[in-house]
Write a protein that holds these residues in place. Sequence first.
Motif, PDB file in Angstrom:
ATOM      1  N   ALA A  46       0.600  -1.258  -0.070  1.00  0.00           N
ATOM      2  CA  ALA A  46       0.290   0.168   0.027  1.00  0.00           C
ATOM      3  C   ALA A  46       0.779   1.461   0.036  1.00  0.00           C
ATOM      4  CB  ALA A  46      -1.066  -0.102   1.223  1.00  0.00           C
ATOM      5  N   GLU A  47       2.251   1.243   0.254  1.00  0.00           N
ATOM      6  CA  GLU A  47       2.867   2.306  -0.090  1.00  0.00           C
ATOM      7  C   GLU A  47       2.978   3.223   1.203  1.00  0.00           C
ATOM      8  OE1 GLU A  47       2.745   3.779  -3.824  1.00  0.00           O
ATOM      9  OE2 GLU A  47       4.096   2.245  -4.749  1.00  0.00           O
ATOM     10  N   TRP A  48       2.440   2.636   2.428  1.00  0.00           N
ATOM     11  CA  TRP A  48       2.637   3.667   3.509  1.00  0.00           C
ATOM     12  C   TRP A  48       3.788   3.605   4.182  1.00  0.00           C
ATOM     13  CZ3 TRP A  48      -1.937   3.239   7.630  1.00  0.00           C
ATOM     14  CH2 TRP A  48      -3.130   3.419   6.873  1.00  0.00           C
ATOM     15  N   LYS A  49       4.366   4.818   4.912  1.00  0.00           N
ATOM     16  CA  LYS A  49       5.538   5.068   5.205  1.00  0.00           C
ATOM     17  C   LYS A  49       5.994   4.290   6.330  1.00  0.00           C
ATOM     18  CE  LYS A  49       8.790   8.663   6.667  1.00  0.00           C
ATOM     19  NZ  LYS A  49       8.688  10.140   7.225  1.00  0.00           N
ATOM     20  N   ILE A  50       6.961   3.448   6.400  1.00  0.00           N
ATOM     21  CA  ILE A  50       7.358   2.799   7.322  1.00  0.00           C
ATOM     22  C   ILE A  50       8.646   3.442   8.136  1.00  0.00           C
ATOM     23  CG2 ILE A  50       8.407   0.611   8.199  1.00  0.00           C
ATOM     24  CD1 ILE A  50       7.183  -0.689   5.764  1.00  0.00           C
ATOM     25  N   ARG A  51       8.289   3.740   9.432  1.00  0.00           N
ATOM     26  CA  ARG A  51       9.232   4.669  10.091  1.00  0.00           C
ATOM     27  C   ARG A  51      10.249   3.595  10.922  1.00  0.00           C
ATOM     28  NH1 ARG A  51       5.070   9.206  12.613  1.00  0.00           N
ATOM     29  NH2 ARG A  51       4.938  10.500  10.893  1.00  0.00           N
ATOM     30  N   ALA A  52       9.866   2.427  11.138  1.00  0.00           N
ATOM     31  CA  ALA A  52      11.000   1.611  11.867  1.00  0.00           C
ATOM     32  C   ALA A  52      10.391   0.082  11.802  1.00  0.00           C
ATOM     33  CB  ALA A  52      11.254   2.112  13.437  1.00  0.00           C
ATOM     34  N   VAL A  53      11.235  -0.693  11.747  1.00  0.00           N
ATOM     35  CA  VAL A  53      10.830  -1.914  11.835  1.00  0.00           C
ATOM     36  C   VAL A  53      11.481  -2.971  13.307  1.00  0.00           C
ATOM     37  CG1 VAL A  53      11.238  -4.588  10.812  1.00  0.00           C
ATOM     38  CG2 VAL A  53      10.825  -2.413   9.437  1.00  0.00           C
ATOM     39  N   LEU A  54      10.764  -3.591  13.864  1.00  0.00           N
ATOM     40  CA  LEU A  54      11.245  -4.213  15.006  1.00  0.00           C
ATOM     41  C   LEU A  54      11.220  -5.582  14.860  1.00  0.00           C
ATOM     42  CD1 LEU A  54       9.715  -1.298  15.639  1.00  0.00           C
ATOM     43  CD2 LEU A  54       8.944  -2.456  17.784  1.00  0.00           C
ATOM     44  N   VAL A  55      12.093  -6.353  15.444  1.00  0.00           N
ATOM     45  CA  VAL A  55      12.389  -7.801  15.209  1.00  0.00           C
ATOM     46  C   VAL A  55      12.750  -8.239  16.685  1.00  0.00           C
ATOM     47  CG1 VAL A  55      12.785  -7.969  12.890  1.00  0.00           C
ATOM     48  CG2 VAL A  55      14.539  -7.737  14.428  1.00  0.00           C
ATOM     49  N   ALA A  56      12.210  -9.444  17.074  1.00  0.00           N
ATOM     50  CA  ALA A  56      12.643 -10.209  18.381  1.00  0.00           C
ATOM     51  C   ALA A  56      14.022 -10.871  17.868  1.00  0.00           C
ATOM     52  CB  ALA A  56      11.754 -11.219  18.646  1.00  0.00           C
ATOM     53  N   ASP A  57      14.862 -10.983  19.076  1.00  0.00           N
ATOM     54  CA  ASP A  57      15.988 -11.268  18.874  1.00  0.00           C
ATOM     55  C   ASP A  57      16.425 -12.459  18.240  1.00  0.00           C
ATOM     56  OD1 ASP A  57      17.544  -9.295  20.209  1.00  0.00           O
ATOM     57  OD2 ASP A  57      17.691 -10.495  22.076  1.00  0.00           O
ATOM     58  N   GLU A  58      15.547 -13.461  18.153  1.00  0.00           N
ATOM     59  CA  GLU A  58      15.847 -14.730  17.563  1.00  0.00           C
ATOM     60  C   GLU A  58      14.935 -14.883  16.075  1.00  0.00           C
ATOM     61  OE1 GLU A  58      12.104 -15.679  19.997  1.00  0.00           O
ATOM     62  OE2 GLU A  58      14.038 -14.453  20.110  1.00  0.00           O
ATOM     63  N   GLN A  59      14.435 -13.732  15.632  1.00  0.00           N
ATOM     64  CA  GLN A  59      13.722 -13.939  14.557  1.00  0.00           C
ATOM     65  C   GLN A  59      14.664 -13.244  13.363  1.00  0.00           C
ATOM     66  OE1 GLN A  59      10.722 -14.746  14.164  1.00  0.00           O
ATOM     67  NE2 GLN A  59       9.989 -14.160  12.129  1.00  0.00           N
ATOM     68  N   THR A  60      14.817 -14.550  12.434  1.00  0.00           N
ATOM     69  CA  THR A  60      15.679 -14.195  11.315  1.00  0.00           C
ATOM     70  C   THR A  60      14.718 -14.362   9.907  1.00  0.00           C
ATOM     71  OG1 THR A  60      16.257 -16.521  11.554  1.00  0.00           O
ATOM     72  CG2 THR A  60      17.734 -14.943  12.551  1.00  0.00           C
ATOM     73  N   LYS A  61      13.848 -15.357   9.888  1.00  0.00           N
ATOM     74  CA  LYS A  61      13.190 -15.489   8.747  1.00  0.00           C
ATOM     75  C   LYS A  61      12.460 -14.576   8.101  1.00  0.00           C
ATOM     76  CE  LYS A  61       9.317 -18.419   7.095  1.00  0.00           C
ATOM     77  NZ  LYS A  61       8.215 -19.094   7.410  1.00  0.00           N
ATOM     78  N   ALA A  62      11.948 -13.505   9.159  1.00  0.00           N
ATOM     79  CA  ALA A  62      10.966 -12.564   8.662  1.00  0.00           C
ATOM     80  C   ALA A  62      11.841 -11.453   8.162  1.00  0.00           C
ATOM     81  CB  ALA A  62      10.361 -11.870   9.936  1.00  0.00           C
ATOM     82  N   LEU A  63      13.303 -11.286   8.315  1.00  0.00           N
ATOM     83  CA  LEU A  63      14.097 -10.376   7.820  1.00  0.00           C
ATOM     84  C   LEU A  63      14.274 -10.451   6.195  1.00  0.00           C
ATOM     85  CD1 LEU A  63      17.163 -10.399  10.091  1.00  0.00           C
ATOM     86  CD2 LEU A  63      15.336  -8.734  10.310  1.00  0.00           C
ATOM     87  N   LYS A  64      13.838 -11.459   5.796  1.00  0.00           N
ATOM     88  CA  LYS A  64      13.871 -11.533   4.327  1.00  0.00           C
ATOM     89  C   LYS A  64      12.922 -10.710   3.582  1.00  0.00           C
ATOM     90  CE  LYS A  64      15.221 -16.531   4.056  1.00  0.00           C
ATOM     91  NZ  LYS A  64      14.638 -17.812   3.657  1.00  0.00           N
ATOM     92  N   LEU A  65      11.582 -10.315   4.319  1.00  0.00           N
ATOM     93  CA  LEU A  65      10.654  -9.082   4.083  1.00  0.00           C
ATOM     94  C   LEU A  65      11.339  -7.679   3.889  1.00  0.00           C
ATOM     95  CD1 LEU A  65       7.640 -10.222   6.489  1.00  0.00           C
ATOM     96  CD2 LEU A  65       7.824 -10.648   4.137  1.00  0.00           C
ATOM     97  N   LEU A  66      12.441  -7.732   4.470  1.00  0.00           N
ATOM     98  CA  LEU A  66      13.012  -6.395   4.564  1.00  0.00           C
ATOM     99  C   LEU A  66      13.925  -6.005   3.507  1.00  0.00           C
ATOM    100  CD1 LEU A  66      13.547  -6.030   8.241  1.00  0.00           C
ATOM    101  CD2 LEU A  66      11.412  -5.476   7.157  1.00  0.00           C
ATOM    102  N   GLU A  67      14.193  -7.021   2.555  1.00  0.00           N
ATOM    103  CA  GLU A  67      15.346  -6.828   1.653  1.00  0.00           C
ATOM    104  C   GLU A  67      14.582  -5.676   0.511  1.00  0.00           C
ATOM    105  OE1 GLU A  67      15.903 -10.559  -0.058  1.00  0.00           O
ATOM    106  OE2 GLU A  67      16.939 -11.153   1.589  1.00  0.00           O
ATOM    107  N   GLY A  68      15.221  -5.003   0.242  1.00  0.00           N
ATOM    108  CA  GLY A  68      15.054  -3.518  -0.806  1.00  0.00           C
ATOM    109  C   GLY A  68      14.270  -2.487  -0.050  1.00  0.00           C
ATOM    110  N   LEU A  69      14.058  -2.609   1.458  1.00  0.00           N
ATOM    111  CA  LEU A  69      13.548  -1.430   1.836  1.00  0.00           C
ATOM    112  C   LEU A  69      14.525  -0.761   2.626  1.00  0.00           C
ATOM    113  CD1 LEU A  69      10.446  -2.984   3.772  1.00  0.00           C
ATOM    114  CD2 LEU A  69      10.459  -1.919   1.519  1.00  0.00           C
ATOM    115  N   GLU A  70      15.303  -0.089   2.005  1.00  0.00           N
ATOM    116  CA  GLU A  70      16.525   0.614   2.252  1.00  0.00           C
ATOM    117  C   GLU A  70      16.190   1.702   2.966  1.00  0.00           C
ATOM    118  OE1 GLU A  70      19.314   1.171  -0.828  1.00  0.00           O
ATOM    119  OE2 GLU A  70      19.550  -1.230  -1.294  1.00  0.00           O
ATOM    120  N   GLY A  71      17.073   2.257   3.879  1.00  0.00           N
ATOM    121  CA  GLY A  71      16.927   3.476   4.554  1.00  0.00           C
ATOM    122  C   GLY A  71      15.723   3.489   5.772  1.00  0.00           C
ATOM    123  N   ILE A  72      15.151   2.275   6.106  1.00  0.00           N
ATOM    124  CA  ILE A  72      14.148   2.022   7.342  1.00  0.00           C
ATOM    125  C   ILE A  72      15.175   1.437   8.278  1.00  0.00           C
ATOM    126  CG2 ILE A  72      12.194   0.963   8.012  1.00  0.00           C
ATOM    127  CD1 ILE A  72      11.253   0.939   5.203  1.00  0.00           C
TER     128      ILE A  72
END
Length: 262
Positions: A46-72
Amino acid sequence: MNIRRITSARNEKVKRWRKLGTRKGRDEYGSLLIEGEHLLEEVVKAEWKIRAVLVADEQTKALKLLEGLEGIPIYSLQRSTFSQLVDTQSPQGIAAEVAIPSSQPYRSPERARVLLLDAIQDPGNLGAILRTAEAAGVGDIWLGSGTVDPYNPKVVRAAMGSLFRSRLRRADLKGVIPELKRQGFFVVSTGPRAKQAHFHREYPPKTALLLGNEGRGVQPELEKLSDIRVQIPMPGPVESLNVSVTAGIFLYELVRQEWGKV
């Protein structure tokens, strides 16, 4: 990918994210907190502005979602701290602070379906209505006084992404309804004591549906402003339907009538 680690639950950013769980905090910062991979994917689409992403320490799989979201900025939190920020029983380990977009001026299209919500108080009901409205082709939704905050976490989850594609406006419906009528809208209110069934009418292309509060229904002063009042027949011994169910039945009658002309 640069991940910044936060180790203290008393960190100022953690305090900020915790406040986003309240309406006061969301209004103060102009942000909401979403949780889970699905909602993150939907907000990106939807192209809403993301100000920050929060991940739990052991979470690694979800980080694949962040590829390409540079600057966040991405922050890693201890699982216990992360769990304090979200209200799901089994957090997926990824969340995001998202900027709430400013309301855009309303422009009346030639063919339009509009929802007017009078003091809908249950977050689950509002979320379900937003999802059903999007499925039925409704984009513009007016939230009257007393309606639950659409950025409440329970609304966000129940809407399952439809919130990010809906055009929401908070306003006094006493002023909105006359203006919509001046723009050529036919305003329909619903109530169990109305004399006409909802499927006995043919609705014009520009129709606004007015839905009332879960307990008292549509306010009498708003009901008087509508062009017609209809009911959904209930052969069984039930006093009323859930407001989200009412929305679905009526909106799909509009869909049926429109598709029947194709």
